[in-house]
Design a protein around this motif. Structure first.
Motif, PDB file in Angstrom:
ATOM      1  N   MET A   1       0.819  -1.210   0.000  1.00 16.21           N
ATOM      2  CA  MET A   1       0.000   0.000   0.000  1.00 16.21           C
ATOM      3  C   MET A   1       0.855   1.264   0.000  1.00 16.21           C
TER       4      MET A   1
ATOM      5  N   SER B   1      -4.314   4.627   1.075  1.00 17.75           N
ATOM      6  CA  SER B   1      -5.323   4.386   2.112  1.00 17.75           C
ATOM      7  C   SER B   1      -6.157   5.632   2.416  1.00 17.75           C
TER       8      SER B   1
ATOM      9  N   ALA C   1      -3.017  -3.146   5.909  1.00 16.53           N
ATOM     10  CA  ALA C   1      -4.230  -2.825   6.653  1.00 16.53           C
ATOM     11  C   ALA C   1      -3.946  -2.658   8.148  1.00 16.53           C
TER      12      ALA C   1
ATOM     13  N   MET D   1      -2.345   0.738   8.570  1.00 22.86           N
ATOM     14  CA  MET D   1      -3.255   1.868   8.357  1.00 22.86           C
ATOM     15  C   MET D   1      -4.230   2.020   9.528  1.00 22.86           C
TER      16      MET D   1
END
Ligand code: ADP
Ligand code: MG
Length: 721
Positions: A143, A157, A178, A181
């Motif tokens: 990401m 994100s 994830a 974030m």
């Protein structure tokens, strides 16, 4: 097509990626449904200060920024290339970027090792192309990263829909985008600031250790956090942990895979007691990594350490307007191994100006006899935190008519005490929201519940107060050369012979296959004796009636063998019975289990625990990487829950812990010398006698393998010990 073969160091590439002067976004878009759209959006929203070059074959501008049809058309070579195009196009982009002289790329695209075998082949080809062209990769399937320190936000994100990412001292490398974030979103709310946060993706090229090494050298980073699923290079991990400890930069770790997998519980007791997470935990403990179990406590600790790096927090002072909150808080502190700071008389005298004379820590401001409750909080905080016996002061805020004012009284008192660790726990939800904002504005670490605070402090305290290991560099003085042995399983008789050869005391005995031979064997032994079945198919002999104790004549031995043979015919009819072991019965007052297990990543682990029939039920075991010195082994034994029983609880005589520690050290050196071939070993039990009378291994098992997997940790230990 010419390929330029250059090598770019990981450090150089990470530096280029995190502080680029120009960024190309290949696959840039205005569609925030796409990675290339969101990355552009947040680069612009967070005002990247350098040159931004969207690359898009179909458009001449993206979000108002001039776009280029390909990397070849850019006016200059970008320091960083962000790749968001579909998997089949990625390799070409990497090739071009590297050839042009870019040193770092973030590959957001997925469809590589994350997509099965075919994807894995694409990933290998991608890395090969990158290597050949002197460019290093973050990802693929990541990401991106958020570098608040340099204002470079290359991330897709939607946590980035905020005005500004708070900069600060926390650096984070995460194997899950994830997880990172979600963590950062929580951190934004409580004002914890970041230096660089990187999602690692598949780690095809640059991996966790590369980033940790970077963060260790980075002046903006005061605390390193990592989320890890598995390690690529355990030796390097250990070496970096030591470096972090040496330079005094805390490294906090969240690791998944804590629960044991069934595959680990096969051959020996030790294997089921010492799973791979326990191995990881052991290595972290020995090398100063703070292993956390949950993101909430990790965040609290990161915030605290960012503000007060490397200060100890073992002795805690508490104050609140709620006696109930204080009582609950004190319970949690004890459970985490922390203590309530014991105030010096001077502090108690000063407190007595406001409170009844017996007042001491923790202080319930509600019982103050003087001044308005709020104002008393200020001197209370100042007195508690200034006390030389206090490491940290925590104001526990439950409810109050004016929560924010109440908290501020504590804040002012704490500030007056200088720069000692101070934190706030805000127990209410919505009622405390404005107080939270005020804490963020003043950069005061806080937690939403005392439990998270206690977990955070407990983890830090255990790390900073654990005695560093006396890394064994020399075997016991009379250490023999360990004999070479064939691979295979060693039953009790062979395993004990191996142990005896390295100076571990075992009881005498021999194996008979014919009942007629018992007489001559018994003539060499002293009474009473024990009979045990010898069978490669029976792991726990006593479970199937394969152990008989207290035999005091040859006739009793013969009878025992006959009965045992009948019993075994019903309890385990399939088992091949190779014979019967007749051995001297040993006196002992306690049973320990001593074991070796090879960890795939960290090499041999030595363990010692409460032995006998309660092994699995009590699961009371201490673990260390092998080899260990007798001094460390003694420390391990003394850390067992049942240690008081060995040390002479309730008027019982103290047992020979020194002799047991010597056995533990010898077994660990045996594992070390067999260089990874000793796959497993159990001594269970090691019978301990009173101090000075030694101990005896009365049962053992081992398994030797052929391959010589060089043990990871001891070599790393030797290198830095
Ligand atoms: P297993 O673990 O395969 O069931 P052991 O050889 O450990 O069999 O024997 C079971 C228990 O019997 C031991 O835990 C110990 O308490 C006792 N025992 C076995 N051998 C001896 C011995 N030689 N002297 C004294 N006690 C023994
Ligand atoms: Mg046993």
């Amino acid at each position: 097509m010419k390929t330029v073969q250059t090598t770019t160091s990981a450090f150089e590439a990470i530096e280029a990626a995190l502080s680029p002067r120009h960024i190309a976004v290949v696959g840039a878009s205005e569609d925030v449904g796409k990675f290339g759209g969101r990355i552009m959006r947040y680069l612009l929203h967070h005002r990247f200060a350098g040159e931004l070059y969207p690359v898009n074959a179909k458009r001449n501008q993206v979000s108002g920024v001039r776009a280029y049809p390909s990397l070849d058309d850019l006016p200059e070579t970008p320091d960083l290339v962000v790749i968001c195009v579909p998997q089949p196009f990625v390799r070409d982009v990497v090739e071009t970027a590297g050839r042009q002289g870019s040193r770092a790329a973030v590959v957001v695209s997925n469809g590589f090792a994350d997509a099965g075998d075919e994807g894995r082949a694409h990933e290998e080809a991608l890395v090969e192309t990158a290597r050949a062209n002197g460019i290093r990769l973050i990802g693929p399937n990541c990401m991106g990263f958020i570098s608040a320190a340099t204002g470079t936000i290359v991330c897709s994100s939607n946590i980035l829909n905020i005005e500004r990412v708070p900069a600060g001292g926390v650096g984070f490398a995460s194997q899950s985008g994830a997880v990172l974030m979600a963590f950062m979103d929580c951190a934004f709310r409580c004002g914890v600031g970041f230096s660089h946060s990187v999602t690692l993706g598949n780690q095809a090229d640059l991996e966790l250790c590369d980033f940790v090494e970077y963060l260790l050298a980075d002046d903006n980073t005061r605390v390193i956090c990592t989320y890890v699923e598995g390690l690529k290079d355990p030796d390097r991990f250990v070496a970096l942990a030591r470096r972090a400890r040496d330079v005094g930069k805390p490294w906090l770790m969240l690791k998944s895979g804590r629960t044991p997998s069934g595959a680990e519980a096969a051959f020996s007791h030790t294997a089921s007691l010492v799973g791979s997470y326990r191995a990881f935990e052991t290595v972290c403990r020995e090398n100063g990594i703070v292993l956390m179990k949950d993101a909430e406590a990790l965040l609290v600790l990161a915030g605290l350490l960012e503000r007060y790096p490397t200060k100890p927090v073992g002795r805690v002072a508490l104050s609140s307007s709620s006696g109930g909150s204080l009582a609950l808080a004190a319970d949690r502190l004890f459970e985490e191994g922390l203590s309530i700071a014991e105030l010096v008389p001077e502090s108690r005298k000063r407190l007595a100006e406001y409170y009844p004379p017996q007042i001491t820590n923790p202080v319930d401001v509600g019982v103050a006899t003087r001044d308005a409750l709020g104002r008393v909080s200020t001197p209370t905080a100042e007195i508690l935190l200034s006390d030389p016996n206090t490491d940290i002061f925590i104001a526990v805020i439950s409810t109050a008519p004016d929560l924010r004012a109440m908290t501020q009284y504590f804040v002012e008192g704490a500030a007056a005490a200088g720069d000692k660790p101070f934190a706030v726990v805000l127990e209410p939800a919505a009622l405390a929201d404005s107080t939270r904002e005020s804490m963020v504005a003043q950069r005061i670490p806080y937690a939403d519940n005392f439990d998270a605070m206690a977990r955070a402090l407990g983890a830090w305290h255990r790390t900073t107060s654990s005695i560093s290991r006396d890394l064994a560099s020399k075997p016991p003085v009379d250490w023999p050369a360990v004999k070479s042995l064939a691979a295979g399983e060693l039953g009790e008789f062979e395993a004990k012979a191996l142990l005896a050869s390295v100076g571990v005391e075992t009881n005498r005995g021999g194996v008979v296959s014919d009942i007629a031979d018992t007489e001559s064997l018994c003539a060499d032994l002293s009474w009473p004796v024990v009979v045990k079945v010898v069978s490669p198919d029976i792991v726990h002999k006593s479970d199937v009636g394969g152990v008989v104790l207290n035999l005091d004549s040859p006739a009793a031995v013969r009878a025992a063998i006959e009965t045992m043979s009948d019993t075994l015919a019903t309890t385990c009819p399939q088992a091949h019975i190779a014979g019967y072991l007749v051995q001297e019965q040993t006196i002992g007052d306690a049973e320990l289990i001593v074991g070796i297990r090879q960890d795939e990543q960290f090499g041999p682990l030595i363990s010692v625990g409460t032995g006998g029939v309660w092994v699995e039920i009590l699961a009371d075991v201490e673990v260390a990487t092998a080899p260990v010195s007798a001094v460390d082994a003694k420390r391990m034994i003394r850390s067992l829950r049942t240690a008081p029983l060995l040390e002479g609880a309730r008027g019982k005589p103290a047992l020979d812990i020194a002799a047991a520690a010597d056995v533990v050290s010898r077994v660990s050196w045996l594992a070390h010398d067999l260089g990874g071939r000793l796959a497993e070993l159990d001594i269970n039990p090691l019978l301990l006698r009173e101090e000075g009378l030694g101990c005896t291994a009365v049962d053992a098992r081992a398994r030797l393998t052929d391959e010589l997997n060089p043990p990871a940790t001891p070599s790393a230990q030797a290198a830095t010990a």
